[in-house]
Motif scaffolding. Structure first.
Motif: not given
Length: 384
Positions: A218-241
């Protein structure tokens, strides 16, 4: 005459000097021979002779210039007293201080109020909107690490200034893409009140099946240590603990890189991973992480997958050499591709003197098809 802080190149200590003295020092360092090699763990001085203050950072290339973004660390606290710093370089060895890219706020109650915890900033460029998008881990001032949010800021220029947009938790009301009827049925039967005792076999299995995922739905998932990544197709991703640092999440971003799309997956549920750093080589995704031991270093972990969505397989520690069992005394923060070369970036934390934290940059090699990070006291990097 006003004074300025200066990091002594000899001792690494912070001293106060006048503005006029600071200017003379900047001119002096500008006239010095340029660095040609990377020496991990030592003082890394910018064009004015000051130790680079960009911790937990990441690097973005725009045009012919590389931009290094990281946390500004004070001398006595790891709380954010200044904000996110930006440095620029043509060769990844000699760096120019561009100043503060994102300032913390003096407004009481602001999400990024001075004294908050602002960590691991990463910036990516959106070719469609022409905007530079910054994401970071955020903890609200005076709340410890209970907020577990991500923050987003945007700018028209790579070095900023960046405008803070919002902060929140991740993917409220949304299940991971791999959760079908079977997984949801198991979740329906779970009651968190039945798992008062942590670290038992039953508790671990419940975590793996999504106990904390359900708790935070309900409140949303915790988001701590993180990085970002852009794939070859231009899609971007948020990777986090997430899930109290027990499970990693990989979340797809919207096309403007400013929000989550609602699609995400869990990686190594219950594995206690943080400090994710990700790259792709010959169609395989690789991710290096750390365990969860606070500021103390630990043994690096490594995972691979044929798709960003998995399945992710764990491999042994990729580090080789002195102190490889504690990641050379550091913790992963980013993996930088430079042509065919890949650079492993890590931080050597110094919580008693945060501004004196050091950097580890090492080339990634491949042995038997798997990444290896081998310690080198000194090595030469060519951006060609």
């Amino acid at each position: 005459m006003k004074a300025a802080n200066f990091v002594s190149p000899k001792h690494g200590s912070v001293i106060q000097i006048t503005k006029a003295e600071a200017k003379r020092l900047e001119q002096y360092w500008a006239a010095q021979p340029k660095n040609k090699t990377i020496k991990s763990g030592g003082l890394w001085l910018d064009d004015s002779g000051r130790h680079i203050n960009a911790h937990g950072g990441g690097i973005m290339r725009y045009g012919d210039t590389w931009y290094w973004f990281g946390e500004h660390k004070a001398d006595t606290t790891s709380s954010a007293m200044v904000g996110v710093m930006c440095y620029a370089s043509k060769d990844l060895v000699n760096w120019r201080n561009c100043g503060v890219a994102l300032y913390v706020s003096d407004k009481k109650g602001s999400d990024i109020e001075r004294g908050c915890v602002l960590e691991r900033p990463k910036v990516i460029y959106n070719k469609v909107t022409g905007k530079f998008c910054m994401w970071f881990h955020l903890e609200l001032k005076g709340k410890g690490y209970s907020a577990a949010r991500y923050g987003v800021a945007v700018s028209d220029r790579p070095e900023g200034p960046y405008k803070f947009l919002y902060s929140q938790r991740a993917n409220a009301g949304t299940y991971p893409i791999e959760f079908g009827d079977k997984e949801l049925t198991v979740l329906d039967t779970m009651d968190i009140n039945h798992f008062k005792e942590w670290w038992t076999p039953d508790w671990y299995e419940a975590i793996r099946q999504g106990l904390f995922l359900k708790r935070d739905l309900g409140s949303g998932q915790m988001s701590r240590d993180m990085t970002l990544y852009i794939d070859d197709d231009g899609k971007a991703y948020h990777i986090f603990s997430s899930e109290d640092n027990l499970t990693l999440h990989i979340a797809e971003l919207t096309n403007d890189y400013l929000h989550h799309s609602g699609r995400y997956t869990r990686v190594a549920p219950g594995g206690q991973n943080e400090a994710p750093a990700i790259f792709k080589k010959d169609g395989t995704y690789w991710m290096i992480t750390s365990g969860c031991t606070g500021w103390a270093p630990n043994e690096a972990r490594m995972f691979s997958a044929p798709s960003i969505w998995g399945p992710w397989t764990q491999h042994p520690n990729p580090c080789r050499g002195p102190k490889s069992e504690i990641t050379f005394g550091g913790q992963s923060t980013y993996i930088l591709p430079v042509g065919e070369q890949l650079i492993f970036m890590a931080d050597i934390w110094r919580p008693k003197h945060p501004s004196d934290a050091r950097y580890i940059w090492l080339p990634i090699e491949f042995e038997d098809g798997k990444p290896v990070v081998r310690w080198q006291d000194e090595w030469e990097l060519s951006v060609k």
